[in-house]
Design an enzyme around this catalytic site. Structure first.
Site, PDB file in Angstrom:
ATOM      1  N   HIS A  81       0.853  -1.197   0.000  1.00  0.00           N
ATOM      2  CA  HIS A  81       0.000   0.000   0.000  1.00  0.00           C
ATOM      3  C   HIS A  81       0.887   1.244   0.000  1.00  0.00           C
ATOM      4  O   HIS A  81       1.773   1.384   0.833  1.00  0.00           O
ATOM      5  CB  HIS A  81      -0.911  -0.016   1.237  1.00  0.00           C
ATOM      6  CG  HIS A  81      -2.084   0.919   1.149  1.00  0.00           C
ATOM      7  ND1 HIS A  81      -1.946   2.259   0.884  1.00  0.00           N
ATOM      8  CD2 HIS A  81      -3.413   0.700   1.288  1.00  0.00           C
ATOM      9  CE1 HIS A  81      -3.149   2.825   0.865  1.00  0.00           C
ATOM     10  NE2 HIS A  81      -4.063   1.909   1.100  1.00  0.00           N
ATOM     11  N   TYR A 126      -0.239   7.355   2.544  1.00  0.00           N
ATOM     12  CA  TYR A 126      -1.423   8.223   2.397  1.00  0.00           C
ATOM     13  C   TYR A 126      -1.083   9.624   1.911  1.00  0.00           C
ATOM     14  O   TYR A 126      -1.931  10.321   1.385  1.00  0.00           O
ATOM     15  CB  TYR A 126      -2.127   8.395   3.757  1.00  0.00           C
ATOM     16  CG  TYR A 126      -2.769   7.160   4.297  1.00  0.00           C
ATOM     17  CD1 TYR A 126      -3.367   6.240   3.450  1.00  0.00           C
ATOM     18  CD2 TYR A 126      -2.811   6.919   5.669  1.00  0.00           C
ATOM     19  CE1 TYR A 126      -3.987   5.104   3.953  1.00  0.00           C
ATOM     20  CE2 TYR A 126      -3.424   5.786   6.185  1.00  0.00           C
ATOM     21  CZ  TYR A 126      -4.006   4.885   5.325  1.00  0.00           C
ATOM     22  OH  TYR A 126      -4.612   3.783   5.823  1.00  0.00           O
TER      23      TYR A 126
HETATM   24 FE    FE Z   1      -8.706   0.335   2.030  1.00  0.00          FE
HETATM   25 FE    FE Z   2      -6.220   2.411   1.350  1.00  0.00          FE
END
Ligand code: FE
Ligand code: FE
Ligand code: ZN
Length: 276
Positions: free
Chosen positions: A67, A70
């Site tokens: 991932h 952010y």
């Molecule tokens: Fe998510």
């Molecule tokens: Fe996410």
């Protein structure tokens, strides 16, 4: 068999994540490529990666998800932030080339004060630039809740990005159950319709992973507050239907619920129970 896991801390390296996954009954997992708030990534430890790959192979771990942090925003107004996003993603993808089986998931971004159209173009441009490097890792756009000017709430918007990219063959979508529900897609009352809509607008062939999260808020709330499985507005029965669905059941399911490892272990057991 259901492929399921959860988000794990990458602080102790890949082999540690693999062992943690096995301990809690997972056969996939997700991790942040670096501190979720941004910053430099640690040097990749190739000895650890090699040990992990062997461990993953012998323990049936596959389809893991990296991932992106952010803080990235591919459609920021500030060109410096867009460039930072591009460089960070390139750096992440060059590291991921050592982990053949991983996919790379990112949040499309927020178009703050520029409008969705400008946002779509910036994201597509960045994906084209990244594609020019020929990294092998599939890149997934995550469905978002639509907080503020967040991009990727609607299937149409995701498709606009995919359609704008020159070569989208290595791009896919990760569907987050909390996000789509908060974004207004009723996966509780009309899962079939939501999937049919996804198929009509984007194509289910693009769907490569599911983030399994309950939501603290109601349908269309656009809040993005994850809840434990069965403890929120989505509810256990909807998760039963999701993990058993013939069009979804071969995908990796990743829990991002507010839990410690014991909590994840319990949720994995419950969800596996739905599939036996
Ligand atoms: Fe998510
Ligand atoms: Fe996410
Ligand atoms: Zn979320």
């Amino acid at each position: 068999m259901l492929r399921i896991g959860c988000h794990l801390s990458s602080a102790k390296g890949f082999l540690a994540m693999g062992k943690e996954a096995v301990r809690i009954g997972a056969d996939t997992f997700q991790f942040f490529t670096r501190n979720p708030r941004g910053g430099n990534a640690k040097e990749l430890d190739l000895v650890d990666v090699a040990a992990y790959l062997e461990f993953a192979e012998s323990n049936g771990i596959a389809q893991i998800i990296a991932h992106a942090p952010y803080t990235l925003n591919a459609c920021a107004k500030d060109p410096g932030i867009r460039e930072f996003t591009y460089r960070t993603m390139c750096d992440d993808l060059s590291r991921l080339s050592h982990i053949p089986d991983a996919m790379y998931n990112f949040h499309p971004g927020s178009h703050v004060k520029q409008g969705a159209e400008a946002g779509i173009q910036y994201i597509a441009d960045m994906l084209d630039r990244i594609h020019g490097h020929g990294y092998g890792t599939p890149i997934l756009l995550e469905t978002m809740a639509g907080k503020g000017t967040e991009m990727g709430r609607s299937f149409e918007e995701l498709q606009s990005i995919l359609g704008r990219v020159e070569d989208s063959s290595s791009l896919g979508v990760c569907l987050d159950t909390c996000h789509v529900f908060d974004g207004g897609y009723d996966i509780v009352g009309s899962l079939e319709q939501v999937l049919a809509e996804f198929d009509a607008v984007i194509g289910l062939g693009r769907l490569k992973a599911i983030h399994l999260n309950d939501s603290k808020n109601g349908l269309g709330s656009r809040k993005d507050r994850h809840e434990k499985i069965g403890k929120g507005e989505i509810g256990l029965e909807a998760f039963r239907a999701l993990v058993r669905h013939p069009r979804l059941k071969s995908l990796p399911f990743i829990l991002e619920t507010p839990n410690d490892l014991d909590g994840y272990q319990r949720e994995i057991a419950v969800l596996r129970g739905f599939c036996t």
